[in-house]
Design an enzyme around this catalytic site. Sequence first.
Site, PDB file in Angstrom:
ATOM      1  N   ASP A   1     -23.777 -36.861 -58.870  1.00 55.83           N
ATOM      2  CA  ASP A   1     -24.970 -36.003 -58.793  1.00 55.83           C
ATOM      3  C   ASP A   1     -25.871 -36.232 -57.565  1.00 55.83           C
ATOM      4  O   ASP A   1     -26.173 -37.381 -57.238  1.00 55.83           O
ATOM      5  CB  ASP A   1     -25.887 -36.248 -59.995  1.00 55.83           C
TER       6      ASP A   1
ATOM      7  N   GLN B   1     -25.775 -40.121 -56.638  1.00 57.49           N
ATOM      8  CA  GLN B   1     -25.103 -41.118 -57.448  1.00 57.49           C
ATOM      9  C   GLN B   1     -23.886 -41.629 -56.689  1.00 57.49           C
ATOM     10  O   GLN B   1     -22.976 -40.841 -56.364  1.00 57.49           O
ATOM     11  CB  GLN B   1     -24.650 -40.494 -58.770  1.00 57.49           C
TER      12      GLN B   1
ATOM     13  N   ARG C   1     -31.840 -38.892 -70.563  1.00 62.34           N
ATOM     14  CA  ARG C   1     -31.780 -39.293 -69.138  1.00 62.34           C
ATOM     15  C   ARG C   1     -32.073 -38.162 -68.168  1.00 62.34           C
ATOM     16  O   ARG C   1     -32.316 -37.047 -68.546  1.00 62.34           O
ATOM     17  CB  ARG C   1     -30.410 -39.899 -68.832  1.00 62.34           C
ATOM     18  N   ASP C   2     -31.975 -38.507 -66.903  1.00 65.71           N
ATOM     19  CA  ASP C   2     -32.053 -37.601 -65.753  1.00 65.71           C
ATOM     20  C   ASP C   2     -33.439 -36.970 -65.598  1.00 65.71           C
ATOM     21  O   ASP C   2     -33.587 -35.735 -65.616  1.00 65.71           O
ATOM     22  CB  ASP C   2     -30.967 -36.504 -65.848  1.00 65.71           C
TER      23      ASP C   2
HETATM   24  C1  FRU Z   1     -24.155 -36.176 -64.740  1.00 66.35           C
HETATM   25  C2  FRU Z   1     -24.422 -37.601 -65.185  1.00 66.35           C
HETATM   26  C3  FRU Z   1     -25.887 -37.821 -65.498  1.00 66.35           C
HETATM   27  C4  FRU Z   1     -26.049 -39.300 -65.281  1.00 66.35           C
HETATM   28  C5  FRU Z   1     -25.148 -39.541 -64.088  1.00 66.35           C
HETATM   29  C6  FRU Z   1     -24.489 -40.884 -64.046  1.00 66.35           C
HETATM   30  O1  FRU Z   1     -23.005 -36.064 -63.965  1.00 66.35           O
HETATM   31  O2  FRU Z   1     -23.610 -37.952 -66.276  1.00 66.35           O
HETATM   32  O3  FRU Z   1     -26.268 -37.388 -66.788  1.00 66.35           O
HETATM   33  O4  FRU Z   1     -27.360 -39.668 -65.027  1.00 66.35           O
HETATM   34  O5  FRU Z   1     -24.172 -38.525 -64.135  1.00 66.35           O
HETATM   35  O6  FRU Z   1     -23.810 -41.056 -62.840  1.00 66.35           O
END
Ligand code: FRU
Length: 484
Positions: free
Chosen positions: A26, A42, A155-156
Amino acid sequence: MTGSPSARDIWRPGFHLLPPAGWVNDPNGLCQFEGTYHVFCQCSPDWPALDATRGWGHLTSRDLVTWEWQGMALMPDTADDATGAYSGSAFVGDDGLLHLVYTGNVKLPGKHDYITSGRLANQIEVTSADGEHLSSKRVVLRNADYPSWCSCHVRDPKVWRQAGTLHMLLGARGLDSEGAALVYRSDDDGATWELEEEVRPGTPGAFGYMWECPDRVSLDGHEYLAFCPQGLEHGHLRFQNVYQSGYVPLEDRLLSADAMAEDGVPLRHVDVDDFREWDLGFDFYAPQTFATDDGRTVLIGWAGLPDVPYGNPTGELGWMHCLTVPRELTRGSNGTVCQRPVGELARLRGNEAPLLDDEVTFEHGRFDLEVTGITASSWKVTLAAASNGSVVLACDDGSLTLAFDGTAGDGRDVRRAHVGHVDDLRILCDRSIMEVYLDGGATVMTTRWYPSTSAVRLDVSCGDAETHVWPMADVMSEALAGTR
Ligand code: FRU
């Protein structure tokens, strides 16, 4: 881990963002801070090592065209983010600092399903005066701060400022395995957060078990709730991928609940029938938007998906995945959000390439194709590799297909859409990634493909439409050379 990708790597993109090596998913923390664009993402630099840690890689740019790799910005190095510095976003505080907010994922030892127990979801903040040096980490929300109906999947964080007040969206999975989003609000510019609204499916069971990467988009005064639901039922023309990524156009503001939840929190319902997918190709997920200083709303997505049934052979070369190009968002007819590559990318074009009998070969597999004024109801664009097949974008009376022939798709087969008459199309191809934009970006399809040779042949059969195509420059190889 494998070193920097070699010159023999014929799949390495030249103008799509990716780290020098390892894994990327991400986009995170997108912003323009003091003139500089920041794209965090990420990254697992030590991938494919088992248990490779997941943190935030960092790229910067002054022009959205040329980029610098700044290394890893955030790594999971505290008890609050021990198993990963997961996705999050950026905002500028009243203190003038850049604030990054992300999910610290912690998997506890023991016997757990990691859904209802065994996982900490800490929302963590760091600040920076220069976009480079970060403060220490501060946890702003923990599991105990989420509604009691939430599982440990929360999350996120996506933070935005509206009428001076900060709000934070979080993606969630309920204990009943229903996807949901939470909105928190801060009345002290991010120091403390309080639950403000819950967003849940209008029809139970229809909108997936988890919503990842929520976002709130505002275009011309119209608001959209964007997120990535997991677990939707596949359709013939909708939801063709393993997980989905899209938005719900809202008739009013996101923060205008239509009900009250049992826990006394304002509740808003959204319906899966109103959900529109950002991208109908094989490889798109977890996008994030941000506002530029000149007032544009720009989206960048991950040109990949978890758990796909098809392959990406670059793993053998020590890298995996990339991001999409930055796409400017505008509000189109019927509330559709149109996506177009930001105008700056035209600077990467070389001299226009002449087509001979509708064909042209690009030695380095990078080009920008623009076809306008299409009158034919059936047309076709083919991209062929020397020996392992082709990918064909074809339209026949409003039925659009993006289909692989041969093995270049590494298991990808066909994606379909119903588009009506198509007036124009644009294809950005950057070796192993291709982004297709139709009708001013009302329909978009992104796919990876893995041609056997660097040279690829483009065949444009679009009747008497006006066609222009340019080779595109490679700016990433140099940006990443020698960096880790
Ligand atoms: C989406 C996700 C998010 C998480 C991240 C981990 O692709 O699963 O929900 O924060 O990737 O890398």
